[in-house]
Design a protein around this motif. Structure first.
Motif, PDB file in Angstrom:
ATOM      1  N   SER B  22       0.855  -1.186   0.000  1.00  0.00           N
ATOM      2  CA  SER B  22       0.000   0.000   0.000  1.00  0.00           C
ATOM      3  C   SER B  22       0.887   1.230   0.000  1.00  0.00           C
ATOM      4  CB  SER B  22      -0.905   0.029   1.246  1.00  0.00           C
ATOM      5  OG  SER B  22      -1.792  -1.059   1.220  1.00  0.00           O
ATOM      6  N   ILE B  23       0.630   2.124  -0.922  1.00  0.00           N
ATOM      7  CA  ILE B  23       1.462   3.329  -0.986  1.00  0.00           C
ATOM      8  C   ILE B  23       0.749   4.414  -1.786  1.00  0.00           C
ATOM      9  CG2 ILE B  23       2.736   2.648  -3.051  1.00  0.00           C
ATOM     10  CD1 ILE B  23       5.184   3.949  -1.727  1.00  0.00           C
ATOM     11  N   ASP B  24       1.013   5.661  -1.423  1.00  0.00           N
ATOM     12  CA  ASP B  24       0.507   6.793  -2.193  1.00  0.00           C
ATOM     13  C   ASP B  24       1.680   7.632  -2.657  1.00  0.00           C
ATOM     14  OD1 ASP B  24      -2.418   6.920  -2.303  1.00  0.00           O
ATOM     15  OD2 ASP B  24      -2.249   6.775  -0.111  1.00  0.00           O
ATOM     16  N   ILE B  25       1.646   8.043  -3.909  1.00  0.00           N
ATOM     17  CA  ILE B  25       2.642   8.987  -4.408  1.00  0.00           C
ATOM     18  C   ILE B  25       1.887  10.209  -4.917  1.00  0.00           C
ATOM     19  CG2 ILE B  25       4.454   9.406  -6.111  1.00  0.00           C
ATOM     20  CD1 ILE B  25       5.045   6.365  -5.993  1.00  0.00           C
ATOM     21  N   GLN B  26       2.170  11.341  -4.307  1.00  0.00           N
ATOM     22  CA  GLN B  26       1.441  12.563  -4.657  1.00  0.00           C
ATOM     23  C   GLN B  26       2.005  13.184  -5.929  1.00  0.00           C
ATOM     24  OE1 GLN B  26      -1.196  13.317  -2.931  1.00  0.00           O
ATOM     25  NE2 GLN B  26      -0.819  11.783  -1.343  1.00  0.00           N
ATOM     26  N   ASP B  27       1.197  14.012  -6.559  1.00  0.00           N
ATOM     27  CA  ASP B  27       1.673  14.750  -7.724  1.00  0.00           C
ATOM     28  C   ASP B  27       2.862  15.614  -7.318  1.00  0.00           C
ATOM     29  OD1 ASP B  27      -0.246  13.659  -9.282  1.00  0.00           O
ATOM     30  OD2 ASP B  27      -1.621  15.367  -9.166  1.00  0.00           O
ATOM     31  N   GLY B  28       3.892  15.607  -8.134  1.00  0.00           N
ATOM     32  CA  GLY B  28       5.034  16.477  -7.889  1.00  0.00           C
ATOM     33  C   GLY B  28       6.132  15.861  -7.038  1.00  0.00           C
ATOM     34  N   GLU B  29       5.975  14.627  -6.618  1.00  0.00           N
ATOM     35  CA  GLU B  29       7.020  14.000  -5.802  1.00  0.00           C
ATOM     36  C   GLU B  29       8.187  13.537  -6.666  1.00  0.00           C
ATOM     37  OE1 GLU B  29       6.469  11.419  -2.443  1.00  0.00           O
ATOM     38  OE2 GLU B  29       4.291  11.544  -2.731  1.00  0.00           O
ATOM     39  N   PHE B  30       9.333  13.401  -6.012  1.00  0.00           N
ATOM     40  CA  PHE B  30      10.513  12.826  -6.653  1.00  0.00           C
ATOM     41  C   PHE B  30      10.852  11.557  -5.873  1.00  0.00           C
ATOM     42  CE2 PHE B  30      14.936  12.180  -7.609  1.00  0.00           C
ATOM     43  CZ  PHE B  30      15.072  12.603  -8.919  1.00  0.00           C
ATOM     44  N   VAL B  31      10.715  10.409  -6.502  1.00  0.00           N
ATOM     45  CA  VAL B  31      10.818   9.151  -5.768  1.00  0.00           C
ATOM     46  C   VAL B  31      11.903   8.253  -6.355  1.00  0.00           C
ATOM     47  CG1 VAL B  31       9.546   7.115  -4.979  1.00  0.00           C
ATOM     48  CG2 VAL B  31       8.326   9.262  -5.354  1.00  0.00           C
ATOM     49  N   THR B 188       6.401  17.941 -12.390  1.00  0.00           N
ATOM     50  CA  THR B 188       6.150  16.576 -12.842  1.00  0.00           C
ATOM     51  C   THR B 188       6.582  15.565 -11.775  1.00  0.00           C
ATOM     52  OG1 THR B 188       6.620  17.323 -15.078  1.00  0.00           O
ATOM     53  CG2 THR B 188       6.602  14.949 -14.719  1.00  0.00           C
ATOM     54  N   THR B 189       5.748  14.580 -11.548  1.00  0.00           N
ATOM     55  CA  THR B 189       6.127  13.496 -10.647  1.00  0.00           C
ATOM     56  C   THR B 189       7.218  12.672 -11.326  1.00  0.00           C
ATOM     57  OG1 THR B 189       3.798  13.385 -10.046  1.00  0.00           O
ATOM     58  CG2 THR B 189       5.212  11.590  -9.267  1.00  0.00           C
ATOM     59  N   VAL B 190       8.254  12.318 -10.585  1.00  0.00           N
ATOM     60  CA  VAL B 190       9.328  11.513 -11.171  1.00  0.00           C
ATOM     61  C   VAL B 190       9.568  10.284 -10.303  1.00  0.00           C
ATOM     62  CG1 VAL B 190      11.787  11.444 -11.770  1.00  0.00           C
ATOM     63  CG2 VAL B 190      10.436  13.493 -12.263  1.00  0.00           C
ATOM     64  N   ILE B 191       9.532   9.126 -10.917  1.00  0.00           N
ATOM     65  CA  ILE B 191       9.798   7.880 -10.194  1.00  0.00           C
ATOM     66  C   ILE B 191      10.968   7.184 -10.878  1.00  0.00           C
ATOM     67  CG2 ILE B 191       8.845   5.658  -9.464  1.00  0.00           C
ATOM     68  CD1 ILE B 191       6.054   6.931  -9.700  1.00  0.00           C
ATOM     69  N   VAL B 192      12.025   6.949 -10.138  1.00  0.00           N
ATOM     70  CA  VAL B 192      13.236   6.386 -10.734  1.00  0.00           C
ATOM     71  C   VAL B 192      13.653   5.123  -9.981  1.00  0.00           C
ATOM     72  CG1 VAL B 192      15.629   6.803 -11.358  1.00  0.00           C
ATOM     73  CG2 VAL B 192      14.010   8.708 -11.315  1.00  0.00           C
ATOM     74  N   VAL B 193      13.819   4.038 -10.732  1.00  0.00           N
ATOM     75  CA  VAL B 193      14.397   2.832 -10.134  1.00  0.00           C
ATOM     76  C   VAL B 193      15.900   2.882 -10.371  1.00  0.00           C
ATOM     77  CG1 VAL B 193      14.644   0.352 -10.430  1.00  0.00           C
ATOM     78  CG2 VAL B 193      12.366   1.362 -10.375  1.00  0.00           C
ATOM     79  N   THR B 194      16.667   2.641  -9.362  1.00  0.00           N
ATOM     80  CA  THR B 194      18.114   2.630  -9.580  1.00  0.00           C
ATOM     81  C   THR B 194      18.837   1.714  -8.592  1.00  0.00           C
ATOM     82  OG1 THR B 194      20.089   3.993  -9.888  1.00  0.00           O
ATOM     83  CG2 THR B 194      18.604   4.629  -8.115  1.00  0.00           C
ATOM     84  N   HIS B 195      20.004   1.294  -9.008  1.00  0.00           N
ATOM     85  CA  HIS B 195      20.897   0.541  -8.131  1.00  0.00           C
ATOM     86  C   HIS B 195      22.002   1.417  -7.573  1.00  0.00           C
ATOM     87  CE1 HIS B 195      19.508  -3.315 -10.153  1.00  0.00           C
ATOM     88  NE2 HIS B 195      19.339  -3.523  -8.858  1.00  0.00           N
ATOM     89  N   GLU B 196      22.063   2.639  -8.088  1.00  0.00           N
ATOM     90  CA  GLU B 196      23.243   3.448  -7.818  1.00  0.00           C
ATOM     91  C   GLU B 196      23.089   4.268  -6.545  1.00  0.00           C
ATOM     92  OE1 GLU B 196      25.111   5.154 -11.489  1.00  0.00           O
ATOM     93  OE2 GLU B 196      23.471   4.014 -12.396  1.00  0.00           O
ATOM     94  N   HIS B 197      23.714   3.781  -5.515  1.00  0.00           N
ATOM     95  CA  HIS B 197      23.641   4.358  -4.189  1.00  0.00           C
ATOM     96  C   HIS B 197      24.073   5.824  -4.188  1.00  0.00           C
ATOM     97  CE1 HIS B 197      23.485   4.238   0.141  1.00  0.00           C
ATOM     98  NE2 HIS B 197      24.679   4.818   0.182  1.00  0.00           N
ATOM     99  N   ASP B 198      25.152   6.112  -4.947  1.00  0.00           N
ATOM    100  CA  ASP B 198      25.681   7.474  -4.972  1.00  0.00           C
ATOM    101  C   ASP B 198      24.652   8.475  -5.476  1.00  0.00           C
ATOM    102  OD1 ASP B 198      27.942   6.352  -4.094  1.00  0.00           O
ATOM    103  OD2 ASP B 198      29.078   6.541  -5.978  1.00  0.00           O
ATOM    104  N   LEU B 199      23.958   8.065  -6.537  1.00  0.00           N
ATOM    105  CA  LEU B 199      22.959   8.970  -7.116  1.00  0.00           C
ATOM    106  C   LEU B 199      21.843   9.238  -6.123  1.00  0.00           C
ATOM    107  CD1 LEU B 199      22.481   7.853 -10.836  1.00  0.00           C
ATOM    108  CD2 LEU B 199      23.609   9.906  -9.960  1.00  0.00           C
ATOM    109  N   VAL B 200      21.435   8.186  -5.431  1.00  0.00           N
ATOM    110  CA  VAL B 200      20.354   8.342  -4.458  1.00  0.00           C
ATOM    111  C   VAL B 200      20.782   9.316  -3.356  1.00  0.00           C
ATOM    112  CG1 VAL B 200      18.900   7.149  -2.775  1.00  0.00           C
ATOM    113  CG2 VAL B 200      19.513   6.014  -4.923  1.00  0.00           C
ATOM    114  N   GLN B 201      21.995   9.160  -2.889  1.00  0.00           N
ATOM    115  CA  GLN B 201      22.497  10.046  -1.836  1.00  0.00           C
ATOM    116  C   GLN B 201      22.604  11.483  -2.330  1.00  0.00           C
ATOM    117  OE1 GLN B 201      22.732   9.343   1.371  1.00  0.00           O
ATOM    118  NE2 GLN B 201      21.934   7.344   0.705  1.00  0.00           N
TER     119      GLN B 201
END
Ligand SMILES: Nc1ncnc2c1ncn2[C@@H]1O[C@H](COP(=O)(O)OP(=O)(O)OP(=O)(O)O)[C@@H](O)[C@H]1O
Ligand SMILES: [Mg+2]
Lengths: 303, 265
Positions: B22-31, B188-201
């Protein structure tokens, strides 16, 4: 889908043919071969039919007069035969002509049976307007004084009608079977084409294209290929028709006079072939793409 | 807005890829979505774009109830999102311009607008001058950016990117993330899947960790890249987040309404 897309979609259809030119070429080769085979079978069937009905039309009867009827009396019978309604043509055929033709036909053999006198009587060669009224007409002729007999061709008339029916039937079956084989081959060709492009279809859908939007260029592409193949097949058939017909006439002389010339068939061939080609393209394109459109994208290529 | 309620996904072979999420992602979030390989990240994205359907639960994306959506409406759902694929998904017979333009032509944009926008977006992702090239003539990173350009070109409500930096060097990865952050700052809402720890930080924002089909972490990391932060429901994060802003959404809201109308026409 909006109307403003029409130009783009049509252009895309043309582009696809070039972009997938190997597959396009393969499709054209298959379609042209199938159309030529089916078309030739149809033309042969139609021509045999025509030939048979021409033979029927040529149906000539001989009215033999009594052997001892004098030449003058014989000539007088002519107008009487002509009075009968169903007579189209009536020409006098004297016993001298008969013996001469007989001599010509038999040639040397006749030499050995000379001096046996002329075995023929005078006769008339007649042609009927309507072969199916054969029996009535013959009865009327026989009632004329001085008529001995009429050559019996009632069985031939019946046989020709039956043969014509038979040829039409067999011809239709052959064309039908060839048509089914054609469709089978073509649908396989299209399936192969589609398989190689399922990736593209999947991408289009994942970007939000409606099924119609994906489908239209594919169908336009298939119809153009169909039209082109139809024209090509018709062109080839029309080009080889006369030489083939001439060659066949060399074997059976009747073919030269009693079958259709290229002038009789070129237009129908062209229209039918291009029409059928386009229909096959449309149907083939429509049906085969539907299979891939059902998928929602991911199943086809995966992430 | 994206809303998932008790969503499970069981693949036909029995793999339970997502478990009662269960999860909500609002308009304009960066996830950011992070997690080990096979955790269910791609499955999560596929559910959002309706490439897969959930086995149980409820999913609503940009006003479309995905449990009830009709087949013919799916294209209209997808037009509310721009998707950057890990494998690019470029049409190899089309040049770069046409690949990007395709997304606009699909929705019936007039050709002259297509031209203007495509050139602008290609410049934005640094591919100016490559318009006439075919995908096969570009490097992996360049193709990735074409995929990004295509996702951006319709100015969608949501950008979804599955490992958009998977094939490129760190410098380029940074540039792509920078573009995504800028776009997020425009609403714009942005949802990014990544493995790259550095980018996330580096880029932060909301970070969802999926493990074995479950969301095991949902936190917020504030960085300089995000001017706007948006309220987050269900966030078990200890890190600061402001819940003041929901601005910048108006343009994309209008866009969605237009497309809905078209869908009904
Ligand atoms: N089409 C499918 N059919 C069956 N099982 C699948 C399918 N797609 C994914 N799975 C399984 O579901 C689980 C989650 O897969 P998913 O692709 O979502 O992982 P992921 O988190 O994206 O992994 P990665 O980081 O390697 O891309 C995995 O165990 C995978 O094997
Ligand atoms: Mg994945």
């Amino acid at each position: 889908m909006k109307f403003s897309s029409a130009g783009y979609l049509i252009k895309e259809g043309f582009k696809n043919i070039w972009n997938n030119r190997k597959m396009s070429l393969a499709s054209i080769v298959v379609l042209v071969s199938c159309l030529i085979i089916t078309g030739s079978a149809s033309l042969i069937s139609v021509n045999v039919s025509t030939l048979i009905s021409k033979i029927g039309d040529d149906n000539e009867l001989t009215v033999y007069l009594k052997y001892d009827l004098s030449d003058i009396d014989s000539i007088k019978i002519g107008p009487e035969i002509q009075k009968i309604k169903n007579i189209e043509q009536c020409t006098y055929y004297s016993k001298d002509e008969a013996i001469k033709e007989y001599k010509d036909t038999l040639g040397n053999i006749y030499e050995s049976m000379q001096d046996e006198g002329n075995p023929f009587g005078n006769a008339y060669k007649i042609r009927l307007k309507d072969l199916s009224k054969y029996n009535d007409t013959v009865k009327q002729i026989k009632q004329i004084n001085g008529v001995d007999s009429v050559s019996d061709r009632s069985d031939i008339a019946g046989k020709l009608t039956k043969l014509n029916y038979f040829v039409t039937l067999v011809g239709s079956w052959i064309v039908l079977i060839l048509g089914i084989v054609t469709l089978f081959i073509i649908s396989n060709t299209i399936k192969m084409t589609m398989y190689s492009r399922r990736y593209e279809i999947s991408i289009m859908k994942s970007v939000g294209a409606t099924n119609t939007f994906v489908r239209i260029p594919f169908i336009i592409e298939a119809m153009i290929i169909g039209l082109f193949s139809g024209l090509l097949a018709a062109g080839i058939i029309i080009a080889i028709y006369t030489p083939v017909r001439d060659a066949a006439s060399g074997i059976v002389r009747l073919i030269n006079t009693s079958t259709l010339t290229v002038g009789d068939i070129w237009l129908q061939t062209l229209l039918l072939m291009s029409g059928i080609g386009m229909i096959i393209g449309f149907a083939g394109g429509f049906i085969s793409i539907s299979k891939y459109l059902k998928k929602e994208g991911g199943e086809i290529i995966g992430w | 807005m994206i809303h998932l309620e008790n969503v499970s996904k069981v693949y036909p072979n029995g793999t339970e890829a997502l478990k009662n999420i269960s999860i909500d992602i609002q308009d304009g979030e960066f996830v950011f979505i992070v997690g080990t390989s096979g955790a269910g990240k791609s499955t999560f994205l596929k559910l959002l774009m309706h490439e897969e359907t959930a086995t149980f639960g409820k999913i609503v994306v940009n006003g479309h109830n995905l449990m009830k959506i009709k087949k013919r409406r799916v294209p209209y759902l997808r037009r509310t999102m721009g998707i950057v694929f890990q494998d690019f998904r470029l049409i190899k017979n089309m040049n770069i311009f046409d690949n990007v333009a395709f997304a606009m032509r699909v929705i019936g944009t007039p050709e002259k607008d297509v031209k203007k926008t495509v050139y602008r977006v290609l410049e934005l992702v640094g591919l100016k001058g490559k318009e006439k090239h075919r995908p096969g003539e570009l490097s992996g990173g360049e193709q990735q950016r074409v995929s990004l350009a295509r996702a951006l070109v319709n100015n969608p409500k949501v950008i979804i990117a599955d490992e958009p930096t998977g094939n490129i060097d760190p410098e380029r990865s940074f540039e792509i993330m920078k573009i995504l952050a800028d776009i997020n700052n425009q609403g714009t809402t942005v949802i990014v899947v990544t493995h790259e720890h550095d980018l996330v930080q580096e880029f932060g924002g909301r970070i969802l960790r999926i493990d074995d089909g479950e969301i095991v972490e949902d936190k917020y990391l504030k960085t300089k890249y995000h001017k706007n932060t948006v309220s987050i429901n269900n966030a078990n994060s200890e890190i600061n987040f402001e819940d003041d802003l929901s601005n910048g959404n108006e343009p994309s809201d209008n866009k969605n309404t237009i497309e809905e109308k078209e869908a009904d026409a």
